[in-house]
Design a protein around this motif. Sequence first.
Motif, mmCIF file in Angstrom:
data_model
loop_
_atom_site.group_PDB
_atom_site.id
_atom_site.type_symbol
_atom_site.label_atom_id
_atom_site.label_comp_id
_atom_site.label_asym_id
_atom_site.label_seq_id
_atom_site.Cartn_x
_atom_site.Cartn_y
_atom_site.Cartn_z
ATOM 1 N N SER A 17 0.830 -1.199 0.000
ATOM 2 C CA SER A 17 0.000 0.000 0.000
ATOM 3 C C SER A 17 0.872 1.259 0.000
ATOM 4 N N GLN A 18 1.930 1.246 0.819
ATOM 5 C CA GLN A 18 2.835 2.400 0.861
ATOM 6 C C GLN A 18 3.524 2.607 -0.489
ATOM 7 N N VAL A 19 3.973 1.530 -1.097
ATOM 8 C CA VAL A 19 4.659 1.633 -2.385
ATOM 9 C C VAL A 19 3.705 2.209 -3.434
ATOM 10 N N ARG A 20 2.466 1.702 -3.454
ATOM 11 C CA ARG A 20 1.488 2.220 -4.422
ATOM 12 C C ARG A 20 1.227 3.708 -4.203
ATOM 13 N N SER A 21 0.998 4.097 -2.955
ATOM 14 C CA SER A 21 0.679 5.502 -2.691
ATOM 15 C C SER A 21 1.875 6.401 -2.989
ATOM 16 N N LYS A 22 3.080 5.944 -2.665
ATOM 17 C CA LYS A 22 4.265 6.766 -2.952
ATOM 18 C C LYS A 22 4.526 6.853 -4.448
ATOM 19 N N ALA A 23 4.260 5.770 -5.177
ATOM 20 C CA ALA A 23 4.422 5.810 -6.638
ATOM 21 C C ALA A 23 3.418 6.784 -7.245
ATOM 22 N N ASP A 24 2.198 6.758 -6.754
ATOM 23 C CA ASP A 24 1.184 7.714 -7.238
ATOM 24 C C ASP A 24 1.591 9.149 -6.904
ATOM 25 N N ARG A 25 2.089 9.332 -5.693
ATOM 26 C CA ARG A 25 2.539 10.674 -5.262
ATOM 27 C C ARG A 25 3.704 11.142 -6.137
ATOM 28 N N ALA A 26 4.619 10.221 -6.487
ATOM 29 C CA ALA A 26 5.764 10.576 -7.333
ATOM 30 C C ALA A 26 5.294 11.026 -8.714
ATOM 31 N N GLN A 27 4.325 10.335 -9.273
ATOM 32 C CA GLN A 27 3.790 10.738 -10.577
ATOM 33 C C GLN A 27 3.148 12.122 -10.499
ATOM 34 N N GLU A 28 2.404 12.344 -9.420
ATOM 35 C CA GLU A 28 1.763 13.641 -9.227
ATOM 36 C C GLU A 28 2.815 14.747 -9.107
ATOM 37 N N LEU A 29 3.889 14.484 -8.356
ATOM 38 C CA LEU A 29 4.947 15.485 -8.214
ATOM 39 C C LEU A 29 5.627 15.761 -9.553
ATOM 40 N N LYS A 69 11.413 9.311 -3.848
ATOM 41 C CA LYS A 69 11.969 8.175 -4.593
ATOM 42 C C LYS A 69 12.919 7.358 -3.717
ATOM 43 N N ALA A 70 13.664 8.022 -2.833
ATOM 44 C CA ALA A 70 14.543 7.309 -1.905
ATOM 45 C C ALA A 70 13.704 6.446 -0.954
ATOM 46 N N ASP A 71 12.635 7.035 -0.428
ATOM 47 C CA ASP A 71 11.720 6.271 0.439
ATOM 48 C C ASP A 71 11.102 5.105 -0.314
ATOM 49 N N LEU A 72 10.743 5.345 -1.546
ATOM 50 C CA LEU A 72 10.138 4.301 -2.371
ATOM 51 C C LEU A 72 11.114 3.146 -2.585
ATOM 52 N N THR A 73 12.377 3.475 -2.795
ATOM 53 C CA THR A 73 13.403 2.443 -2.969
ATOM 54 C C THR A 73 13.542 1.607 -1.697
ATOM 55 N N VAL A 74 13.569 2.269 -0.543
ATOM 56 C CA VAL A 74 13.677 1.563 0.737
ATOM 57 C C VAL A 74 12.459 0.668 0.961
ATOM 58 N N ASP A 75 11.279 1.210 0.721
ATOM 59 C CA ASP A 75 10.055 0.429 0.905
ATOM 60 C C ASP A 75 10.010 -0.766 -0.039
ATOM 61 N N SER A 76 10.456 -0.591 -1.262
ATOM 62 C CA SER A 76 10.473 -1.698 -2.228
ATOM 63 C C SER A 76 11.436 -2.787 -1.779
ATOM 64 N N ALA A 77 12.589 -2.382 -1.243
ATOM 65 C CA ALA A 77 13.559 -3.363 -0.739
ATOM 66 C C ALA A 77 12.976 -4.115 0.455
ATOM 67 N N GLU A 78 12.316 -3.400 1.347
ATOM 68 C CA GLU A 78 11.685 -4.048 2.509
ATOM 69 C C GLU A 78 10.600 -5.018 2.061
ATOM 70 N N LEU A 79 9.834 -4.630 1.060
ATOM 71 C CA LEU A 79 8.780 -5.505 0.547
ATOM 72 C C LEU A 79 9.385 -6.778 -0.036
ATOM 73 N N LYS A 80 10.457 -6.630 -0.764
ATOM 74 C CA LYS A 80 11.127 -7.801 -1.340
ATOM 75 C C LYS A 80 11.628 -8.721 -0.237
ATOM 76 N N GLU A 81 12.258 -8.159 0.801
ATOM 77 C CA GLU A 81 12.756 -8.959 1.927
ATOM 78 C C GLU A 81 11.606 -9.661 2.645
ATOM 79 N N THR A 82 10.513 -8.963 2.821
ATOM 80 C CA THR A 82 9.352 -9.551 3.492
ATOM 81 C C THR A 82 8.787 -10.702 2.674
#
Length: 156
Positions: A59-71, A98-111
């Motif tokens: 959910s965080q990754v989706r919302s941050k990706a949407d926010r990045a597109q908006e920005l 984008k840095a936060d998104l990268t961290v969240d994506s890495a955490e998601l992969k680890e999870t």
Amino acid sequence: MFARIGRLFRGFLGLFISGIEEANPEALMEAARTDFRQKMTQYNVALAKMAGVAERLKSQVRSKADRAQELQRRILANHRAGNMDLAGTLARELQELKADLTVDSAELKETDEAYDANMRQAKLAQREFEDKVRKLEKQLSQVKIKEAQAEAASAL
């Protein structure tokens, strides 16, 4: 010398326990069931927690990706309009996002990897339990055969 005596004692104790186990396969079967239930409970709790974390991260990754597109859209619009200060501020915000998104994506992969590893462990525990049950069923039938033979012999 004491180590040798200790090994000898453990060997005799192991033989004694093995004899008791062979005489009581029903008790072993119940112990195996109880152990399996406990393991499965632990695995299911861990899997549920990991699934919850994974869903939150998705959910965080989706919302941050949407926010990045908006920005990005806002940056382009402000740049075209000549609002360079605002466009710069939004660009810095986009970099942080984008840095936060990268961290969240890495955490998601680890999870996801941890979830898969836990699932493999649960399946392995299930296979071990099934193997143990088959072995104990053979012991149970052998004990019953011996009991029937002893009963037949005593009848004579």
